[in-house]
Design a protein around this motif. Structure first.
Motif, PDB file in Angstrom:
ATOM      1  N   GLU A 350       0.926  -1.429  -0.316  1.00 52.79           N
ATOM      2  CA  GLU A 350       0.059   0.203  -0.155  1.00 52.79           C
ATOM      3  C   GLU A 350       0.471   0.967  -0.238  1.00 52.79           C
ATOM      4  OE1 GLU A 350      -1.919  -3.062   1.940  1.00 52.79           O
ATOM      5  OE2 GLU A 350       0.440  -2.247   2.186  1.00 52.79           O
ATOM      6  N   ARG A 398      -4.910  10.008   3.906  1.00 50.44           N
ATOM      7  CA  ARG A 398      -4.210   8.262   3.146  1.00 50.44           C
ATOM      8  C   ARG A 398      -3.579   7.117   4.312  1.00 50.44           C
ATOM      9  NH1 ARG A 398      -4.181   6.742  -2.597  1.00 50.44           N
ATOM     10  NH2 ARG A 398      -4.221   4.646  -1.933  1.00 50.44           N
ATOM     11  N   GLU A 400      -1.465   8.645   6.466  1.00 47.41           N
ATOM     12  CA  GLU A 400      -2.363   8.271   8.586  1.00 47.41           C
ATOM     13  C   GLU A 400      -3.955   7.079   8.875  1.00 47.41           C
ATOM     14  OE1 GLU A 400      -3.985  11.270  11.584  1.00 47.41           O
ATOM     15  OE2 GLU A 400      -4.795  11.640  10.113  1.00 47.41           O
ATOM     16  N   GLN A 401      -4.385   7.220   8.177  1.00 44.90           N
ATOM     17  CA  GLN A 401      -5.158   6.090   7.359  1.00 44.90           C
ATOM     18  C   GLN A 401      -4.770   4.830   7.541  1.00 44.90           C
ATOM     19  OE1 GLN A 401      -8.501   6.430   8.810  1.00 44.90           O
ATOM     20  NE2 GLN A 401      -8.848   4.188   8.501  1.00 44.90           N
ATOM     21  N   TRP A 402      -3.725   4.689   7.048  1.00 50.12           N
ATOM     22  CA  TRP A 402      -2.661   3.392   6.701  1.00 50.12           C
ATOM     23  C   TRP A 402      -2.112   3.033   8.260  1.00 50.12           C
ATOM     24  CZ3 TRP A 402       2.038   1.699   7.100  1.00 50.12           C
ATOM     25  CH2 TRP A 402       2.409   1.041   7.155  1.00 50.12           C
ATOM     26  N   TRP A 403      -1.100   3.656   8.598  1.00 51.95           N
ATOM     27  CA  TRP A 403      -0.392   3.942   9.940  1.00 51.95           C
ATOM     28  C   TRP A 403      -1.273   3.420  10.886  1.00 51.95           C
ATOM     29  CZ3 TRP A 403       0.364   5.642  14.671  1.00 51.95           C
ATOM     30  CH2 TRP A 403       1.014   5.256  15.540  1.00 51.95           C
ATOM     31  N   LEU A 404      -2.961   4.119  11.432  1.00 50.98           N
ATOM     32  CA  LEU A 404      -3.346   3.821  12.384  1.00 50.98           C
ATOM     33  C   LEU A 404      -3.631   2.446  12.530  1.00 50.98           C
ATOM     34  CD1 LEU A 404      -5.282   6.875  12.695  1.00 50.98           C
ATOM     35  CD2 LEU A 404      -3.807   6.789  14.379  1.00 50.98           C
ATOM     36  N   GLU A 405      -4.464   2.005  10.924  1.00 53.43           N
ATOM     37  CA  GLU A 405      -5.104   0.545  10.862  1.00 53.43           C
ATOM     38  C   GLU A 405      -3.916  -0.336  11.647  1.00 53.43           C
ATOM     39  OE1 GLU A 405      -6.395   0.159   7.212  1.00 53.43           O
ATOM     40  OE2 GLU A 405      -8.042   1.090   7.415  1.00 53.43           O
ATOM     41  N   ARG A 406      -2.501  -0.053  11.977  1.00 54.88           N
ATOM     42  CA  ARG A 406      -1.441  -1.272  11.702  1.00 54.88           C
ATOM     43  C   ARG A 406      -0.824  -0.966  12.884  1.00 54.88           C
ATOM     44  NH1 ARG A 406      -3.317  -0.399   7.028  1.00 54.88           N
ATOM     45  NH2 ARG A 406      -3.271  -2.181   5.070  1.00 54.88           N
ATOM     46  N   ARG A 412      -7.161   3.961  18.801  1.00 51.17           N
ATOM     47  CA  ARG A 412      -6.717   5.093  17.466  1.00 51.17           C
ATOM     48  C   ARG A 412      -7.063   6.273  17.722  1.00 51.17           C
ATOM     49  NH1 ARG A 412     -10.552   2.612  12.516  1.00 51.17           N
ATOM     50  NH2 ARG A 412      -9.376   4.582  11.689  1.00 51.17           N
TER      51      ARG A 412
END
Length: 424
Positions: A350, A398, A400-406, A412
């Protein structure tokens, strides 16, 4: 002890799994141990095993040449894969892959690559001790592989052949001889493959690796992504003139060609072995293993300090230790950073999709300042976090969203407030 004869094999990779199943004359396959899960083996591997095709796990992260004792959890994981695959042996590398730690007054640094150990008596003592520890923890015989190298250590006390002979003789370990790596070391370090083969105990060979690479600016890169060159096949024939190898395996990790091309390379490998004309060797009879399971802490300390200084110069920008070729160390440092970028792109696809053409430039700039201290997945998270702290550019939301999910189990919202900058 004589191991079973393996025959002709190929490195199993998901990208060519279907082709491997259909290839004629495949007696065995090798899998990267860290890429297999004992409880969830790919169906392709299950079908190959049901057909009687031997599967051998090949480890890349144990770091038997490092100053520390082998990690018990990594050894246990390797043993689990042996059991799950029903393998007759397991293999690893004569290399170090990490260095540092509190005893070295350094953070633990990960190379993300197989680095050469110095051919010194201290390094050999540590390697022998680590190999014995691994042998005691594994349920099947262990074989260890010579590696390709871009750089040479100053002050080495043995040739590669002498180093391998003493290692095998003192521990009883089997050898996995990579003839492509012998070619690499010939181009990059001026080492004669014929001399190395003449000095090592061919009776100890468990099997042989064959692979391709490419030369750029006088440096040979062991890419595993190019056809096998004639020079490597010539070394294979030279080895096969001394002993018929129990097994020979084609490695290909990237840039996979059509199955017919792979089959052609396998045919060329069989022809090179046949041209050697040697018969099978007798049983390998090493010296009785030494009783001492370990080496003095001072020896591990000396080896650890030297390896930490070398690795730190490659991945953390510290001065190149005295005696190393500075230009060649620069080539190695750039190669490590490029490989790191490539692997992070694979484990976190991603990120290049989010960042687009900016990904590689951004990652290489990040790598110059931030050495890898964990695995590649952690590296991907830390890279993304560094970009977000720097502002994240047009892809901030985008990313930030990726980082937060992992980023872990923390809530969160609190995690975002604690770690990530808020945009005004």
């Amino acid at each position: 002890m004589t191991l079973e004869r393996l025959g002709t094999g190929i490195g199993w990779r998901p990208e060519i799994a279907d082709a491997v199943e259909r290839m004629p004359g495949i007696d065995w396959v090798e899998v990267v141990a860290e890429n297999t899960c004992p409880g969830h083996l790919p169906e392709s591997l299950r079908r190959l095993r049901e057909r009687g095709v031997t599967v051998v796990p090949h480890g890349v992260s144990l770091g038997l040449g490092g100053a520390d004792r082998p990690d018990e959890d990594r050894l246990a994981a390797l043993a689990e894969r042996v059991a799950a695959l029903g393998s007759p042996l397991v293999t690893e590398h004569i290399a170090f892959v990490r260095a540092g730690g509190p005893a070295m007054a350094s953070p633990v640094l990960e190379a993300g690559h197989l680095l050469p150990v110095p051919r010194t008596r201290d390094a050999l003592d540590v390697l022998c001790a680590n190999v014995r520890i691994a042998q005691a923890a594994l349920p099947v015989p262990l074989a260890v592989e010579n590696i390709a190298a871009l750089v040479s250590w100053p002050g080495e006390e043995m040739t590669e052949g002498q180093f391998l002979y003493d290692l095998a003789d003192r521990t009883g370990v089997r050898l996995l001889i990579d003839v492509a790596n012998l070619h690499t070391n010939h181009v990059n370090r001026g080492e004669d493959p014929a001399k190395a083969l003449a000095e090592l105990p061919v009776e100890a060979i468990a099997y042989v690796h064959v692979a391709g690479g490419f030369e750029r600016d006088g440096v040979w890169h062991d890419s595993h992504a190019h056809p096998v060159p004639p020079a490597v096949l010539d070394i294979l024939t030279g080895l096969a003139s001394r002993v018929a190898p129990p097994g020979v395996l084609l490695e290909r990790d990237e840039n996979f060609p059509e199955p017919a091309e792979l089959e052609g390379e396998l045919a060329a490998i069989r022809a090179a072995v046949s041209a050697g004309g040697a018969v099978a060797g007798g049983p390998w009879e090493p010296s009785p293993p030494a009783a001492a399971p370990d080496v003095p802490g001072a020896v591990r300390q000396r080896v650890g300090l030297a390896q930490t200084a070398m690795l730190s110069s490659l991945v953390a920008g510290t001065p190149v230790p005295e005696g190393f070729d500075r230009a060649r160390m620069g080539v190695q440092a750039r190669a490590l950073a490029a490989k790191r970028a490539d692997v992070v792109a694979k484990v976190a696809p991603e990120l290049p999709e989010i960042l687009g053409a900016e990904y590689r430039t951004a990652f290489l700039a990040y790598a110059q300042e931030r050495p890898m201290t964990g695995g590649y997945r952690r590296d991907a998270l830390e890279f993304a976090g560094a970009l977000l702290r720097a502002g994240g550019g047009s892809s901030h939301r985008r990313l930030e969203q990726w980082w937060l999910e992992r980023a872990g189990a923390a809530p969160r919202r609190s995690l975002a407030r604690r770690v990530l900058p808020r945009r005004g």
